[in-house]
Scaffold this motif. Structure first.
Motif, PDB file in Angstrom:
ATOM      1  N   ILE A 126       6.267  14.438  -0.623  1.00  0.00           N
ATOM      2  CA  ILE A 126       5.829  13.520   0.440  1.00  0.00           C
ATOM      3  C   ILE A 126       6.101  12.080   0.050  1.00  0.00           C
ATOM      4  O   ILE A 126       6.710  11.319   0.806  1.00  0.00           O
ATOM      5  N   TYR A 127       5.657  11.707  -1.146  1.00  0.00           N
ATOM      6  CA  TYR A 127       5.790  10.312  -1.596  1.00  0.00           C
ATOM      7  C   TYR A 127       7.251   9.898  -1.729  1.00  0.00           C
ATOM      8  O   TYR A 127       7.597   8.740  -1.448  1.00  0.00           O
ATOM      9  N   ARG A 128       8.112  10.820  -2.118  1.00  0.00           N
ATOM     10  CA  ARG A 128       9.523  10.474  -2.328  1.00  0.00           C
ATOM     11  C   ARG A 128      10.401  10.817  -1.120  1.00  0.00           C
ATOM     12  O   ARG A 128      11.631  10.787  -1.204  1.00  0.00           O
ATOM     13  N   SER A 129       9.780  11.107  -0.002  1.00  0.00           N
ATOM     14  CA  SER A 129      10.543  11.426   1.211  1.00  0.00           C
ATOM     15  C   SER A 129      11.210  10.171   1.781  1.00  0.00           C
ATOM     16  O   SER A 129      10.796   9.039   1.520  1.00  0.00           O
ATOM     17  N   LYS A 130      12.254  10.367   2.560  1.00  0.00           N
ATOM     18  CA  LYS A 130      12.964   9.259   3.181  1.00  0.00           C
ATOM     19  C   LYS A 130      12.043   8.491   4.131  1.00  0.00           C
ATOM     20  O   LYS A 130      12.104   7.264   4.222  1.00  0.00           O
ATOM     21  N   GLU A 131      11.174   9.228   4.848  1.00  0.00           N
ATOM     22  CA  GLU A 131      10.266   8.572   5.800  1.00  0.00           C
ATOM     23  C   GLU A 131       9.352   7.567   5.086  1.00  0.00           C
ATOM     24  O   GLU A 131       9.151   6.445   5.556  1.00  0.00           O
ATOM     25  N   VAL A 132       8.814   7.971   3.944  1.00  0.00           N
ATOM     26  CA  VAL A 132       7.934   7.078   3.192  1.00  0.00           C
ATOM     27  C   VAL A 132       8.733   5.935   2.566  1.00  0.00           C
ATOM     28  O   VAL A 132       8.280   4.787   2.548  1.00  0.00           O
ATOM     29  N   ALA A 133       9.931   6.232   2.070  1.00  0.00           N
ATOM     30  CA  ALA A 133      10.783   5.179   1.497  1.00  0.00           C
ATOM     31  C   ALA A 133      11.097   4.112   2.536  1.00  0.00           C
ATOM     32  O   ALA A 133      11.102   2.908   2.232  1.00  0.00           O
ATOM     33  N   ASP A 134      11.341   4.540   3.756  1.00  0.00           N
ATOM     34  CA  ASP A 134      11.610   3.578   4.828  1.00  0.00           C
ATOM     35  C   ASP A 134      10.381   2.717   5.113  1.00  0.00           C
ATOM     36  O   ASP A 134      10.497   1.507   5.384  1.00  0.00           O
ATOM     37  N   VAL A 170       0.814  -1.209   0.000  1.00  0.00           N
ATOM     38  CA  VAL A 170       0.000   0.000   0.000  1.00  0.00           C
ATOM     39  C   VAL A 170       0.854   1.269   0.000  1.00  0.00           C
ATOM     40  O   VAL A 170       0.535   2.242  -0.686  1.00  0.00           O
ATOM     41  N   VAL A 171       1.942   1.286   0.750  1.00  0.00           N
ATOM     42  CA  VAL A 171       2.759   2.499   0.861  1.00  0.00           C
ATOM     43  C   VAL A 171       3.257   2.953  -0.507  1.00  0.00           C
ATOM     44  O   VAL A 171       3.225   4.143  -0.826  1.00  0.00           O
ATOM     45  N   GLU A 172       3.704   2.020  -1.314  1.00  0.00           N
ATOM     46  CA  GLU A 172       4.258   2.399  -2.612  1.00  0.00           C
ATOM     47  C   GLU A 172       3.207   2.478  -3.716  1.00  0.00           C
ATOM     48  O   GLU A 172       3.379   3.222  -4.695  1.00  0.00           O
ATOM     49  N   ALA A 173       2.096   1.737  -3.578  1.00  0.00           N
ATOM     50  CA  ALA A 173       1.155   1.595  -4.689  1.00  0.00           C
ATOM     51  C   ALA A 173      -0.084   2.462  -4.594  1.00  0.00           C
ATOM     52  O   ALA A 173      -0.839   2.561  -5.568  1.00  0.00           O
ATOM     53  N   TYR A 174      -0.289   3.131  -3.454  1.00  0.00           N
ATOM     54  CA  TYR A 174      -1.572   3.795  -3.219  1.00  0.00           C
ATOM     55  C   TYR A 174      -1.383   5.096  -2.454  1.00  0.00           C
ATOM     56  O   TYR A 174      -0.546   5.176  -1.546  1.00  0.00           O
ATOM     57  N   LEU A 175      -2.138   6.112  -2.835  1.00  0.00           N
ATOM     58  CA  LEU A 175      -2.127   7.389  -2.133  1.00  0.00           C
ATOM     59  C   LEU A 175      -3.526   7.670  -1.594  1.00  0.00           C
ATOM     60  O   LEU A 175      -4.512   7.574  -2.337  1.00  0.00           O
ATOM     61  N   PHE A 176      -3.621   8.016  -0.325  1.00  0.00           N
ATOM     62  CA  PHE A 176      -4.915   8.380   0.253  1.00  0.00           C
ATOM     63  C   PHE A 176      -4.794   9.760   0.877  1.00  0.00           C
ATOM     64  O   PHE A 176      -3.973   9.983   1.771  1.00  0.00           O
ATOM     65  N   VAL A 177      -5.610  10.690   0.389  1.00  0.00           N
ATOM     66  CA  VAL A 177      -5.598  12.061   0.892  1.00  0.00           C
ATOM     67  C   VAL A 177      -6.873  12.293   1.681  1.00  0.00           C
ATOM     68  O   VAL A 177      -7.981  12.113   1.157  1.00  0.00           O
ATOM     69  N   ARG A 178      -6.721  12.703   2.931  1.00  0.00           N
ATOM     70  CA  ARG A 178      -7.881  12.929   3.784  1.00  0.00           C
ATOM     71  C   ARG A 178      -8.594  14.237   3.443  1.00  0.00           C
ATOM     72  O   ARG A 178      -8.059  15.084   2.721  1.00  0.00           O
ATOM     73  N   VAL A 218       0.844   6.066  11.016  1.00  0.00           N
ATOM     74  CA  VAL A 218       2.022   6.242  11.855  1.00  0.00           C
ATOM     75  C   VAL A 218       2.573   7.646  11.681  1.00  0.00           C
ATOM     76  O   VAL A 218       3.064   8.273  12.625  1.00  0.00           O
ATOM     77  N   ARG A 219       2.467   8.152  10.447  1.00  0.00           N
ATOM     78  CA  ARG A 219       2.971   9.488  10.140  1.00  0.00           C
ATOM     79  C   ARG A 219       2.011  10.170   9.175  1.00  0.00           C
ATOM     80  O   ARG A 219       1.575   9.563   8.185  1.00  0.00           O
ATOM     81  N   SER A 220       1.643  11.406   9.463  1.00  0.00           N
ATOM     82  CA  SER A 220       0.776  12.187   8.584  1.00  0.00           C
ATOM     83  C   SER A 220       1.554  13.363   8.008  1.00  0.00           C
ATOM     84  O   SER A 220       2.294  14.038   8.727  1.00  0.00           O
ATOM     85  N   PHE A 221       1.375  13.598   6.715  1.00  0.00           N
ATOM     86  CA  PHE A 221       2.023  14.711   6.029  1.00  0.00           C
ATOM     87  C   PHE A 221       0.948  15.664   5.524  1.00  0.00           C
ATOM     88  O   PHE A 221      -0.124  15.240   5.095  1.00  0.00           O
ATOM     89  N   ASN A 222       1.228  16.938   5.538  1.00  0.00           N
ATOM     90  CA  ASN A 222       0.274  17.947   5.106  1.00  0.00           C
ATOM     91  C   ASN A 222       0.484  18.276   3.628  1.00  0.00           C
ATOM     92  O   ASN A 222       1.430  18.973   3.263  1.00  0.00           O
ATOM     93  N   LYS A 282      -4.415  15.916   4.644  1.00  0.00           N
ATOM     94  CA  LYS A 282      -3.360  15.087   5.233  1.00  0.00           C
ATOM     95  C   LYS A 282      -3.209  13.778   4.446  1.00  0.00           C
ATOM     96  O   LYS A 282      -4.189  13.197   3.985  1.00  0.00           O
ATOM     97  N   VAL A 283      -1.970  13.343   4.288  1.00  0.00           N
ATOM     98  CA  VAL A 283      -1.665  12.064   3.652  1.00  0.00           C
ATOM     99  C   VAL A 283      -1.059  11.169   4.721  1.00  0.00           C
ATOM    100  O   VAL A 283      -0.030  11.511   5.308  1.00  0.00           O
ATOM    101  N   ASP A 284      -1.716  10.043   4.974  1.00  0.00           N
ATOM    102  CA  ASP A 284      -1.303   9.160   6.063  1.00  0.00           C
ATOM    103  C   ASP A 284      -0.499   7.968   5.558  1.00  0.00           C
ATOM    104  O   ASP A 284      -0.838   7.368   4.532  1.00  0.00           O
ATOM    105  N   TYR A 285       0.534   7.623   6.284  1.00  0.00           N
ATOM    106  CA  TYR A 285       1.339   6.434   6.002  1.00  0.00           C
ATOM    107  C   TYR A 285       1.545   5.652   7.290  1.00  0.00           C
ATOM    108  O   TYR A 285       1.615   6.259   8.361  1.00  0.00           O
TER     109      TYR A 285
END
Length: 366
Positions: free
Chosen positions: A313-321, A278-286, A300-304, A290-293
């Motif tokens: 956001i999608y290419r951030s180190k946090e999401v890559a991890d 899901v992390v790599e294949a899908y984006l959900f915007v509230r 676990v982590r929300s990005f604005n 906010k985009v939740d991962y």
């Protein structure tokens, strides 16, 4: 959903980029454009939220949603759907659909309970949709209306007929529970008569995390069907009804315990059919941008996304991890959510073919 040859090739392109290069691209995205809803579905965790919180929720503006939609398209996403709450409560929905489908050339869908759809369809407000996912849990008006808390059955049927005439692909989404599993054959027959597809995922006990609190429906576990019975029923119906899009891989994943760690008497293991992507294949915007991962159920982590770009956001180190973690989180154990499975399937060739390309070839997705 309507998948053209162009869209099918786009899925394949994203597959090869994600698997054979350093470039990751989500296949699908969803924007929750409101928390408001006009129904009171017995299983929905949305209604476990205090209404005061829902009323106070600050929805994105039209321009903010359009801007995020443009960013989603620029990232290379194939498909975008609008959901809620009930998305038809937004007066700007036709404008949002036009921007997504026509301006950004995204495969555009809508997830709705159907109550307000006949008026929108008759007025040609949402003709630019590619597909429409409509909730229908019983083949009889009284049962469906009671379950949804709204006199809605006839509006769903009318919506299906109107949408089909406008070449909008319709998918009936049935939440399978203990007391409606006996009606699945009738629902498939109804879908066949109405010339639409049907998906039949089992009811799940979803815990909704909202503003650092958790909410869920009491006694929902009493609604969840026996998974073996659900699996055997859907497999049997698939032999007769070609319009069922609940595919063999999805059935097998759910039947084998879903995602995450599982245990038997001797060791801990993961089912080897499909891991969560899901992390790599899908984006959900509230609704609030906010985009939740790693996923919308367990953020676990929300990005604005109103402050940072979707690509950043999608290419951030946090999401890559988090992509590397997959379904190793404790809360992943036993996850059988159909949205997570469907979103993960394009990430592997066998499951990409089973869910999307096979559906395109047999006519269910075109």
């Amino acid at each position: 959903m309507h998948i053209s040859a162009k869209n099918a090739l786009h899925y394949v392109k994203n597959f090869f980029l994600s698997n054979f290069t350093n470039i990751k691209i989500p296949y699908s995205a969803q924007i929750e454009i409101t928390l408001r809803c006009n129904a009171k579905c017995s299983f929905c965790s949305l209604h476990s939220l205090p209404q005061s919180l829902v009323k106070q929720s600050k929805e994105m503006t039209t321009d903010q949603i359009k801007n995020i939609t443009t960013q989603i398209a620029d990232l290379g996403v194939v498909s975008l759907s609008f959901t809620g709450g009930e998305p038809t409560l937004r007066k700007d929905l036709p404008e949002l659909i036009h921007h997504s489908s026509v301006k950004q050339d995204l495969l555009t869908g809508l997830v709705s309970n159907g109550y307000l759809l006949p008026s929108l369809l008759k007025k040609n407000k949402i003709n630019e949709l590619d597909y429409l996912v409509l909730s229908l849990d019983y083949p009889r008006a009284r049962l469906h209306n009671e379950f949804r808390g709204l006199n809605i059955y006839e509006k769903v049927i009318e919506s299906i007929k109107l949408a089909t005439k406008k070449n909008i692909k319709v998918v009936i989404s049935t939440v399978v529970m203990k007391d409606n599993i006996k009606y699945l054959g009738q629902i498939c027959e109804l879908a066949k008569e109405l010339n639409c597809c049907v998906e039949m995922d089992p009811c799940e006990d979803i815990i909704r995390e909202f503003q650092d609190e958790t909410y869920q429906i009491d006694d929902l576990k009493d609604m969840i069907p026996d998974i073996s019975k659900w699996a055997s029923t859907v497999r049997s119906l698939r032999k007769e009804y070609k319009n069922i899009i609940t595919d063999p891989v999805t059935i097998q994943v759910i039947e084998n315990g879903g995602f995450g760690r599982q245990k038997n008497n001797t060791h801990t293991y993961y089912q080897n059919i499909l891991r969560c992507h899901v992390v790599e294949a899908y984006l959900f915007v509230r609704y609030d941008g906010k985009v939740d991962y790693p996923c919308k159920i367990h953020p676990v982590r929300s990005f604005n996304a109103l402050k940072y770009s979707i690509a950043r956001i999608y290419r951030s180190k946090e999401v890559a991890d988090m992509m590397k973690v997959k379904d190793n989180y404790d809360f992943c154990s036993g996850c059988r959510l159909g949205c997570a499975i469907a979103s993960s399937m394009p990430a592997r060739w066998k499951t990409l073919y089973a869910k999307y390309l096979a559906g395109f070839l047999n006519g269910n997705l075109n």
